[in-house]
Design a protein around this motif. Structure first.
Motif, PDB file in Angstrom:
ATOM      1  N   ARG A  65      45.464   1.681  40.711  1.00 40.54           N
ATOM      2  CA  ARG A  65      44.774   2.549  39.759  1.00 40.54           C
ATOM      3  C   ARG A  65      45.143   2.180  38.322  1.00 40.54           C
ATOM      4  O   ARG A  65      44.303   2.184  37.424  1.00 40.54           O
ATOM      5  CB  ARG A  65      45.143   4.016  40.033  1.00 40.54           C
ATOM      6  CG  ARG A  65      44.289   5.024  39.266  1.00 40.54           C
ATOM      7  CD  ARG A  65      42.842   4.930  39.653  1.00 40.54           C
ATOM      8  NE  ARG A  65      42.057   5.997  39.050  1.00 40.54           N
ATOM      9  CZ  ARG A  65      40.734   6.007  38.999  1.00 40.54           C
ATOM     10  NH1 ARG A  65      40.047   5.003  39.538  1.00 40.54           N
ATOM     11  NH2 ARG A  65      40.082   7.000  38.430  1.00 40.54           N
TER      12      ARG A  65
ATOM     13  N   THR B  82      41.040  10.456  41.084  1.00 38.75           N
ATOM     14  CA  THR B  82      40.192  10.998  40.016  1.00 38.75           C
ATOM     15  C   THR B  82      40.793  10.882  38.625  1.00 38.75           C
ATOM     16  O   THR B  82      40.134  11.213  37.650  1.00 38.75           O
ATOM     17  CB  THR B  82      39.904  12.487  40.294  1.00 38.75           C
ATOM     18  OG1 THR B  82      41.146  13.213  40.343  1.00 38.75           O
ATOM     19  CG2 THR B  82      39.178  12.655  41.618  1.00 38.75           C
ATOM     20  N   CYS B  83      42.034  10.405  38.492  1.00 38.77           N
ATOM     21  CA  CYS B  83      42.721  10.481  37.211  1.00 38.77           C
ATOM     22  C   CYS B  83      42.192   9.465  36.214  1.00 38.77           C
ATOM     23  O   CYS B  83      41.622   8.428  36.579  1.00 38.77           O
ATOM     24  CB  CYS B  83      44.229  10.299  37.395  1.00 38.77           C
ATOM     25  SG  CYS B  83      44.727   8.618  37.807  1.00 38.77           S
ATOM     26  N   GLY B  84      42.398   9.794  34.942  1.00 37.68           N
ATOM     27  CA  GLY B  84      42.123   8.870  33.864  1.00 37.68           C
ATOM     28  C   GLY B  84      43.420   8.254  33.375  1.00 37.68           C
ATOM     29  O   GLY B  84      44.501   8.556  33.899  1.00 37.68           O
ATOM     30  N   PRO B  85      43.346   7.382  32.368  1.00 40.18           N
ATOM     31  CA  PRO B  85      44.560   6.711  31.875  1.00 40.18           C
ATOM     32  C   PRO B  85      45.651   7.670  31.435  1.00 40.18           C
ATOM     33  O   PRO B  85      46.839   7.409  31.643  1.00 40.18           O
ATOM     34  CB  PRO B  85      44.032   5.891  30.685  1.00 40.18           C
ATOM     35  CG  PRO B  85      42.582   5.701  30.954  1.00 40.18           C
ATOM     36  CD  PRO B  85      42.128   6.940  31.659  1.00 40.18           C
ATOM     37  N   GLU B  86      45.259   8.808  30.850  1.00 42.49           N
ATOM     38  CA  GLU B  86      46.247   9.749  30.340  1.00 42.49           C
ATOM     39  C   GLU B  86      46.991  10.490  31.447  1.00 42.49           C
ATOM     40  O   GLU B  86      48.010  11.133  31.206  1.00 42.49           O
ATOM     41  CB  GLU B  86      45.566  10.766  29.405  1.00 42.49           C
ATOM     42  CG  GLU B  86      44.603  11.729  30.095  1.00 42.49           C
ATOM     43  CD  GLU B  86      43.239  11.111  30.403  1.00 42.49           C
ATOM     44  OE1 GLU B  86      42.411  11.787  31.039  1.00 42.49           O
ATOM     45  OE2 GLU B  86      43.020   9.948  29.994  1.00 42.49           O
ATOM     46  N   GLN B  87      46.523  10.401  32.674  1.00 43.65           N
ATOM     47  CA  GLN B  87      47.163  11.102  33.795  1.00 43.65           C
ATOM     48  C   GLN B  87      48.007  10.183  34.673  1.00 43.65           C
ATOM     49  O   GLN B  87      48.606  10.637  35.648  1.00 43.65           O
ATOM     50  CB  GLN B  87      46.085  11.784  34.660  1.00 43.65           C
ATOM     51  CG  GLN B  87      45.330  12.882  33.935  1.00 43.65           C
ATOM     52  CD  GLN B  87      44.145  13.382  34.741  1.00 43.65           C
ATOM     53  OE1 GLN B  87      43.233  12.618  35.063  1.00 43.65           O
ATOM     54  NE2 GLN B  87      44.158  14.658  35.090  1.00 43.65           N
TER      55      GLN B  87
ATOM     56  N   LEU C 215      42.539   1.091  35.395  1.00 44.23           N
ATOM     57  CA  LEU C 215      42.371   1.865  34.165  1.00 44.23           C
ATOM     58  C   LEU C 215      42.953   1.176  32.947  1.00 44.23           C
ATOM     59  O   LEU C 215      42.505   1.409  31.823  1.00 44.23           O
ATOM     60  CB  LEU C 215      43.017   3.243  34.332  1.00 44.23           C
ATOM     61  CG  LEU C 215      42.398   4.139  35.409  1.00 44.23           C
ATOM     62  CD1 LEU C 215      43.216   5.418  35.552  1.00 44.23           C
ATOM     63  CD2 LEU C 215      40.952   4.477  35.067  1.00 44.23           C
TER      64      LEU C 215
END
Length: 338
Positions: free
Chosen positions: A124, A75-80, A128
């Motif tokens: 991932r 579920t993470c985005g680039p910032e995570q 992303l």
């Protein structure tokens, strides 16, 4: 009658009294041996119980954190991504610290799970943060920047009103180097401190990383020298050959690699898997700010397990793995500037 009397005298003349005096000592000795045997059995049972409790704790904690990282990656985005990478590194350290009491099959299961997580993290990251081939910019700004970055290129002006195409080389890469041959490659502390650094597809290169990266990923590097300042967590090496690696780190994991030498400072135990002809010596590189970078990375300079290597393809603990060795002192390098 005389014979019986003599035997009686013989028994009473000293032999019976000797037995009476020696019997208690033999009983005491046997009692001590019995108590020592009981104590050993008790300690063995206690160690077994403790190991089982530690193994149960490891399994519960590992599975819980693994599931958490899997959920984050899904579920993470680039910032995570960096958080996911950091948590995965800590999970690897947790496995390394548990090797002493885990059965070999459980170690293999944990390492296989970590490999799957690392692959998921890589996938991932590719999803992303895809490698950009081109980007649309205002025509004048794009042409000016491209000319500044690649001045030798002949830039043909686009038709009026058409978007300009910026060459791939003008797009800022991720932290690290890739697809280089026979180059001297350098990164400074301001560029790599706290970063996830990647070195991929390098041949015949010398790489110097002056700083304290968070993690270091090295893949498909051939015939190269890689020197790096203190890595605060993990170094992952995959599919490399005929290289010399020089760095301090918290943990090292090397896979599918051959004919490489390591000048290593590692605070856990180095791990190799599917490797051959690996050689190890203590870390010997130095540069002016390295003490500061050790502090930045949080590495203990007094703890170096450079010669403690776990080969996951060699389970015989009483026989040394044929896949790695210590570099003899008279063959070790100490100068790296030449």
């Amino acid at each position: 009658g005389d014979t019986i009397g003599c035997n009686t005298c013989y028994l009473h003349s000293g032999h019976l009294s000797y037995d009476k005096e020696g019997l208690p000592e033999r009983l005491k000795r046997r009692d001590r041996e019995r108590q020592e045997a009981q104590e050993k059995r008790r300690e063995t049972r206690e160690r077994q119980v403790v190991s089982e409790e530690k193994a149960d704790y490891f399994t519960e904690t590992f599975n819980k954190e693994k599931a958490s990282v899997e959920e984050l990656l899904a579920t993470c985005g680039p910032e995570q991504l960096e958080d996911a990478s950091s948590r995965l590194s800590k999970l690897q350290v947790f496995v390394n610290d548990s090797l002493s009491f885990l059965p070999s099959y459980e170690v293999r299961q944990a390492q296989a799970a970590l490999q799957r997580l690392q692959a998921s993290l890589t996938d991932r990251r590719e999803q992303l943060l895809p490698k950009k081939k081109f980007t649309f910019r205002s025509r004048k700004a794009a042409l000016a920047e491209a000319a500044a970055v690649v001045p030798e290129c002949n830039i043909v002006p686009a038709a009026e009103g058409a978007p300009a195409v910026v060459p791939e080389s003008a797009v800022e890469p991720r932290c690290g180097f890739s697809d280089e041959d026979c180059q001297q490659l350098v990164k400074t502390a301001s560029e790599i401190n706290g970063q996830d650094v990647q070195l991929t597809r390098l041949t015949g290169c010398t790489v110097k990383l002056f700083g304290a990266p968070s993690t270091l990923h090295i893949r498909q590097v051939r015939d190269s020298l890689v020197l790096c300042g203190p890595v605060s967590s993990s170094v992952f090496i995959d599919d490399c050959s005929h290289c010399v690696f020089v760095f301090p780190c918290q943990q090292l994991r090397t896979h599918n690699t051959e004919e490489c030498s390591f000048y290593l400072h590692v605070t856990s135990r180095a791990i190799i898997e599917d490797c051959r002809s690996m050689r190890f010596a203590p870390f010997t590189w130095s540069y002016p700010a390295i003490e500061e970078h050790f502090e930045t990375a949080g590495l203990d300079k007094s703890k170096n397990n450079w010669s403690q290597v776990d080969d996951f393809n060699w389970l015989a603990r009483d026989v040394h793995s044929p896949n790695w060795s210590v570099i003899p002192e008279d063959e070790r390098r100490s100068e790296w500037d030449s």
